[in-house]
Design a protein around this motif. Structure first.
Motif, short mmCIF file in Angstrom:
data_model
loop_
_atom_site.label_atom_id
_atom_site.label_comp_id
_atom_site.label_asym_id
_atom_site.label_seq_id
_atom_site.Cartn_x
_atom_site.Cartn_y
_atom_site.Cartn_z
N TYR A 38 0.80 -1.22 0.00
CA TYR A 38 0.00 0.00 0.00
C TYR A 38 0.84 1.28 0.00
O TYR A 38 0.70 2.14 -0.88
N MET A 39 1.73 1.42 0.98
CA MET A 39 2.46 2.67 1.14
C MET A 39 3.43 2.95 -0.01
O MET A 39 3.43 4.07 -0.56
N PRO A 40 4.26 1.99 -0.43
CA PRO A 40 5.14 2.27 -1.57
C PRO A 40 4.37 2.56 -2.86
O PRO A 40 4.78 3.42 -3.65
N CYS A 41 3.25 1.85 -3.07
CA CYS A 41 2.44 2.11 -4.27
C CYS A 41 1.84 3.50 -4.22
O CYS A 41 1.79 4.20 -5.25
N TYR A 42 1.38 3.92 -3.03
CA TYR A 42 0.84 5.27 -2.92
C TYR A 42 1.91 6.30 -3.25
O TYR A 42 1.66 7.24 -4.01
N ASP A 43 3.10 6.14 -2.68
CA ASP A 43 4.19 7.08 -2.96
C ASP A 43 4.51 7.13 -4.46
O ASP A 43 4.71 8.20 -5.03
N TYR A 44 4.57 5.95 -5.08
CA TYR A 44 4.92 5.87 -6.50
C TYR A 44 3.88 6.58 -7.36
O TYR A 44 4.22 7.44 -8.18
N PHE A 45 2.62 6.24 -7.17
CA PHE A 45 1.56 6.84 -7.98
C PHE A 45 1.41 8.33 -7.70
O PHE A 45 1.17 9.12 -8.62
N ARG A 46 1.56 8.72 -6.43
CA ARG A 46 1.47 10.15 -6.10
C ARG A 46 2.58 10.95 -6.79
O ARG A 46 2.32 12.01 -7.36
N ASN A 47 3.79 10.43 -6.75
CA ASN A 47 4.92 11.15 -7.33
C ASN A 47 4.78 11.32 -8.84
O ASN A 47 4.99 12.41 -9.38
N ILE A 48 4.42 10.23 -9.53
CA ILE A 48 4.35 10.34 -10.99
C ILE A 48 3.15 11.19 -11.42
O ILE A 48 3.21 11.93 -12.40
N THR A 69 -6.61 5.70 -3.90
CA THR A 69 -7.60 4.75 -4.42
C THR A 69 -6.93 3.59 -5.15
O THR A 69 -7.25 2.42 -4.91
N ILE A 70 -5.98 3.90 -6.03
CA ILE A 70 -5.30 2.84 -6.80
C ILE A 70 -4.47 1.95 -5.89
O ILE A 70 -4.53 0.71 -5.97
N ALA A 71 -3.70 2.57 -5.00
CA ALA A 71 -2.82 1.80 -4.12
C ALA A 71 -3.62 0.89 -3.20
O ALA A 71 -3.26 -0.27 -2.98
N ARG A 72 -4.72 1.41 -2.65
CA ARG A 72 -5.52 0.60 -1.74
C ARG A 72 -6.20 -0.55 -2.46
O ARG A 72 -6.33 -1.65 -1.91
N SER A 73 -6.63 -0.33 -3.68
CA SER A 73 -7.26 -1.39 -4.46
C SER A 73 -6.29 -2.54 -4.68
O SER A 73 -6.64 -3.72 -4.51
N LEU A 74 -5.06 -2.22 -5.06
CA LEU A 74 -4.04 -3.25 -5.28
C LEU A 74 -3.75 -4.03 -4.01
O LEU A 74 -3.68 -5.27 -4.02
N ARG A 126 -15.62 -0.35 0.97
CA ARG A 126 -15.26 0.33 2.20
C ARG A 126 -13.87 0.95 2.12
O ARG A 126 -13.66 2.12 2.43
N ASP A 127 -12.88 0.16 1.68
CA ASP A 127 -11.49 0.60 1.75
C ASP A 127 -11.13 1.67 0.73
O ASP A 127 -10.32 2.55 1.02
N VAL A 128 -11.72 1.59 -0.46
CA VAL A 128 -11.39 2.60 -1.48
C VAL A 128 -11.89 3.99 -1.07
O VAL A 128 -11.11 4.96 -1.10
N PRO A 129 -13.16 4.14 -0.66
CA PRO A 129 -13.57 5.47 -0.16
C PRO A 129 -12.80 5.89 1.09
O PRO A 129 -12.46 7.07 1.24
N PHE A 130 -12.51 4.92 1.97
CA PHE A 130 -11.73 5.25 3.18
C PHE A 130 -10.38 5.83 2.79
O PHE A 130 -9.95 6.86 3.31
N ALA A 142 -9.44 7.13 -0.11
CA ALA A 142 -9.59 8.39 -0.84
C ALA A 142 -9.81 9.55 0.13
O ALA A 142 -9.18 10.61 0.00
N ILE A 143 -10.71 9.36 1.10
CA ILE A 143 -10.97 10.41 2.09
C ILE A 143 -9.74 10.65 2.96
O ILE A 143 -9.36 11.80 3.22
N CYS A 144 -9.13 9.56 3.39
CA CYS A 144 -7.98 9.64 4.30
C CYS A 144 -6.83 10.44 3.69
O CYS A 144 -6.32 11.39 4.29
N TRP A 145 -6.42 10.08 2.47
CA TRP A 145 -5.28 10.76 1.85
C TRP A 145 -5.64 12.18 1.41
O TRP A 145 -4.76 13.07 1.40
N SER A 146 -6.89 12.41 1.06
CA SER A 146 -7.31 13.77 0.70
C SER A 146 -7.19 14.72 1.87
O SER A 146 -6.96 15.93 1.69
#
Length: 262
Positions: free
Chosen positions: A38-48, A70-75, A136-140, A142-146
């Motif tokens: 989750y965390m490395p994927c979030y960093d990767y997608f956020r940066n690019i 959303t993408i990182a949590r789904s994976l 549940r997790d995707v909206p969570f 999305a809201i959390c990181w926003s």
């Protein structure tokens, strides 16, 4: 007395002190690979995505944390869902006597797919309720990181000092706690639906249940109180959990960055 305190007291009185931690092994088995994805994927997608939107469309940069989360949590959710299913079932397990041995992660998963238990769907049963989990997790996420991303950046800017381990922990812990608590409260009905689907005993019904149908049943049975059943416990867990995970991850990242620079 709050429902959270009452539930904890009843568990202790009826089932013994150790039952307050039932499912802990599965929680640990779930947390490590989930955070690792989750965390490395979030960093990767956020940066690019931030790099792309900054150059092409700066007005969209504000939405990057939402999309990346959303993408990182789904994976992470799809990859680790069978262990999440085992954890929920282990926590829902109630022995009739105190000395009844709780099933482990592996035995719980075997029981899920074991034909003797009435399942005709094989390994598909390991992803029973995945739709509710994603709902549940995707909206969570999305809201959390926003909330988390702009909050921690504001805190770090207000500190106005060279980032150190202490300031990184403070900014990330505060932002993570607030973001996790708000996201948990907002998505509580989806969590109730996910749990109901995961502990459904009828395997055929479990495979055909949808999140929408489950939410309708919860509303019919308990109204608004049913939809937010356990909200206190969920908010009380999510806030500190997000704060600890994000703080630890960022401090480790900071330490590794300094190590490689030396």
């Amino acid at each position: 007395m709050s429902s959270t305190k009452l539930s904890a007291r009843n568990n202790f009185m009826q089932e013994g002190f150790s039952r307050l931690w039932r499912g802990t092994n599965a929680s640990l088995a779930l947390a490590i690979p989930t955070v690792g994805i989750y965390m490395p994927c979030y960093d990767y997608f956020r940066n690019i995505m931030e790099e792309f939107t900054t150059e092409k469309s700066p007005t969209l940069t504000i939405y990057v944390p939402l999309v990346a989360g959303t993408i990182a949590r789904s994976l992470a959710c799809i990859s680790c869902y069978p262990v999440e299913l085992a954890r929920t079932r282990m926590q829902a397990f109630k022995g009739t006597q105190r000395d009844v041995k709780l099933p482990g992660v592996w035995k719980t998963l075997v029981d899920v797919v074991n034909p003797v238990k009435g399942s005709n769907n094989g390994y598909r049963m390991l992803w029973t309720g995945l739709g509710a989990q994603l709902a549940r997790d995707v909206p969570f996420s999305a809201i959390c990181w926003s909330i988390l991303e702009p909050t921690r950046r504001s805190i770090q800017s207000a500190m106005g000092e060279e980032p150190g381990a202490g300031s990184i922990i403070g900014a990330n812990f505060t932002a993570g706690f607030v973001a996790g608590a708000v996201a948990a409260a907002a998505t509580c009905p989806l969590d109730v639906a996910k749990t109901r689907r995961q502990i459904e005993k009828n395997t055929d019904r479990a495979m055909t249940m949808t999140t929408r149908q489950t939410l309708a049943e919860i509303w019919r049975d308990g109204g608004i109180r049913g939809m937010f059943s356990g909200a206190g416990a969920r908010v009380g867990r999510a806030g500190p959990s997000v704060a600890i995970v994000v703080s630890f991850y960022e401090v480790v990242k900071y330490g590794l960055h300094n190590f490689h620079q030396q």
